[in-house]
Motif scaffolding. Sequence first.
Motif, PDB file in Angstrom:
ATOM      1  N   ILE A 175      54.664  42.080  37.046  1.00 61.04           N
ATOM      2  CA  ILE A 175      54.179  43.472  37.181  1.00 61.04           C
ATOM      3  C   ILE A 175      52.791  43.735  36.818  1.00 61.04           C
ATOM      4  O   ILE A 175      52.158  44.460  37.643  1.00 61.04           O
ATOM      5  N   MET A 179      50.067  45.271  39.385  1.00 61.82           N
ATOM      6  CA  MET A 179      49.197  46.427  39.036  1.00 61.82           C
ATOM      7  C   MET A 179      47.805  46.060  38.990  1.00 61.82           C
ATOM      8  O   MET A 179      46.914  47.103  39.459  1.00 61.82           O
ATOM      9  N   THR A 180      47.564  44.891  38.577  1.00 63.79           N
ATOM     10  CA  THR A 180      45.941  44.626  38.729  1.00 63.79           C
ATOM     11  C   THR A 180      45.357  44.654  40.208  1.00 63.79           C
ATOM     12  O   THR A 180      44.192  45.190  40.421  1.00 63.79           O
ATOM     13  N   LEU A 183      45.033  48.260  41.878  1.00 63.85           N
ATOM     14  CA  LEU A 183      43.981  49.099  41.437  1.00 63.85           C
ATOM     15  C   LEU A 183      42.736  48.923  42.330  1.00 63.85           C
ATOM     16  O   LEU A 183      41.908  49.917  42.151  1.00 63.85           O
ATOM     17  N   THR A 186      41.830  52.132  44.456  1.00 62.14           N
ATOM     18  CA  THR A 186      42.842  53.084  43.986  1.00 62.14           C
ATOM     19  C   THR A 186      42.194  54.536  43.946  1.00 62.14           C
ATOM     20  O   THR A 186      40.750  54.669  43.938  1.00 62.14           O
ATOM     21  N   SER A 191      43.107  55.821  36.586  1.00 59.49           N
ATOM     22  CA  SER A 191      42.674  54.690  36.620  1.00 59.49           C
ATOM     23  C   SER A 191      41.308  54.428  37.093  1.00 59.49           C
ATOM     24  O   SER A 191      40.846  53.470  36.485  1.00 59.49           O
ATOM     25  N   ALA A 204      45.313  47.613  33.873  1.00 62.43           N
ATOM     26  CA  ALA A 204      46.863  47.125  34.088  1.00 62.43           C
ATOM     27  C   ALA A 204      47.547  47.013  32.855  1.00 62.43           C
ATOM     28  O   ALA A 204      48.778  47.788  32.661  1.00 62.43           O
ATOM     29  N   HIS A 207      47.844  49.962  30.507  1.00 65.47           N
ATOM     30  CA  HIS A 207      48.945  51.164  31.140  1.00 65.47           C
ATOM     31  C   HIS A 207      50.384  50.580  31.026  1.00 65.47           C
ATOM     32  O   HIS A 207      51.208  51.561  30.701  1.00 65.47           O
ATOM     33  N   PHE A 208      50.673  49.208  31.145  1.00 67.68           N
ATOM     34  CA  PHE A 208      51.877  48.709  31.222  1.00 67.68           C
ATOM     35  C   PHE A 208      52.601  48.948  29.670  1.00 67.68           C
ATOM     36  O   PHE A 208      53.451  49.480  29.415  1.00 67.68           O
ATOM     37  N   TYR A 250      56.080  54.199  38.632  1.00 65.58           N
ATOM     38  CA  TYR A 250      54.732  53.891  39.179  1.00 65.58           C
ATOM     39  C   TYR A 250      55.076  53.247  40.673  1.00 65.58           C
ATOM     40  O   TYR A 250      56.182  52.827  41.043  1.00 65.58           O
ATOM     41  N   ALA A 252      53.111  51.533  44.294  1.00 67.44           N
ATOM     42  CA  ALA A 252      51.916  51.248  44.990  1.00 67.44           C
ATOM     43  C   ALA A 252      52.151  50.125  46.088  1.00 67.44           C
ATOM     44  O   ALA A 252      53.346  49.493  46.307  1.00 67.44           O
TER      45      ALA A 252
END
Length: 314
Positions: A175, A179-180, A183, A186, A191, A204, A207-208, A250, A252
């Motif tokens: 995850i 997420m990285t 970005l 974004t 972010s 990332a 935030h996680f 989240y 994406a």
Amino acid sequence: MTFRPLAGAAELDLFRRLPYLLDDELADDLAQGHRRPEWMWVALDGERLLARAAWWGRLGAGVPSHLDILDVDDALPPDVRVDVGADLLRTAMAATLTPGTALPEYGRYVPPGWREEPAVRAGVEVRMAVAERTGAQFFVERLRMEWRPGTPIPAPAGAPAARLAFRPPRDEAEIVALMTDALTGTLDAHSRADLTRMPPEAVARTHFEDELARYTSPRAWWRVAVLPATGEPVGFVLPAHNGYNPIIAYLAVLPAHRGRGRIDEILAEGTRVLAAADAPRIRAATDLGNTPMAAAFHRAGYANFGREIVMTWP
């Protein structure tokens, strides 16, 4: 005039004399530890409540993370409102927040059409002026979205062979890696601001750990979208419960797969997961300027029921 924190939960009725939509949550927040009396301040003229301010904090954090209540008596003249509110907020900040640390942002929930209603707009602008008087600046306006049971969930479009498959994430590391990757390019203001201070992997991971890892809802709800033929990840969605509402925490699409309508399938899957768990509603939020994400929520049947004004201190 007296500026002071609440003496305890017994003074909630005093604090609630100035109304706001979070008032119904205050008693539970105090009982659970999201709020503390020393984080809830009032400005009093005798027995009259002139202004109030309150912070919210994560469980176990020991320090507040958001200023989410800032009100003044709208019966006061506008200039007096700003003066009283700013004096209260300065006093409360000095007593509540740790010197030398980043100041929690201020968020204010407002109606969707707040600019078109003169009285509502005036009230919002007074509260923004109070925060500005203490050094805050406008940061972003966000759309608050909601899906209700009975709203159709769009079916996947196109031929079955072109549709996405979904699986749970392998682990936390996957995850964070997704997420990285997400970005890149974004449109999310938080972010983008974080990326000016940290590399993408750190943004990332922070935030996680600070947000997503704290949710106690089942991680079995989380989904990674993949191409059926190759298993290549296309995006992901993290349905969750934040202690107040079921949410799309989240969502994406990875950069290599953007612009092909994949977001609709991914959002539909996240909505389907929460609907299957009998969610009474599903909440989500996105920046006003993130028009592709806002459009996806609208296509999925989410209604814009409010907005949030976010201000930050440098």
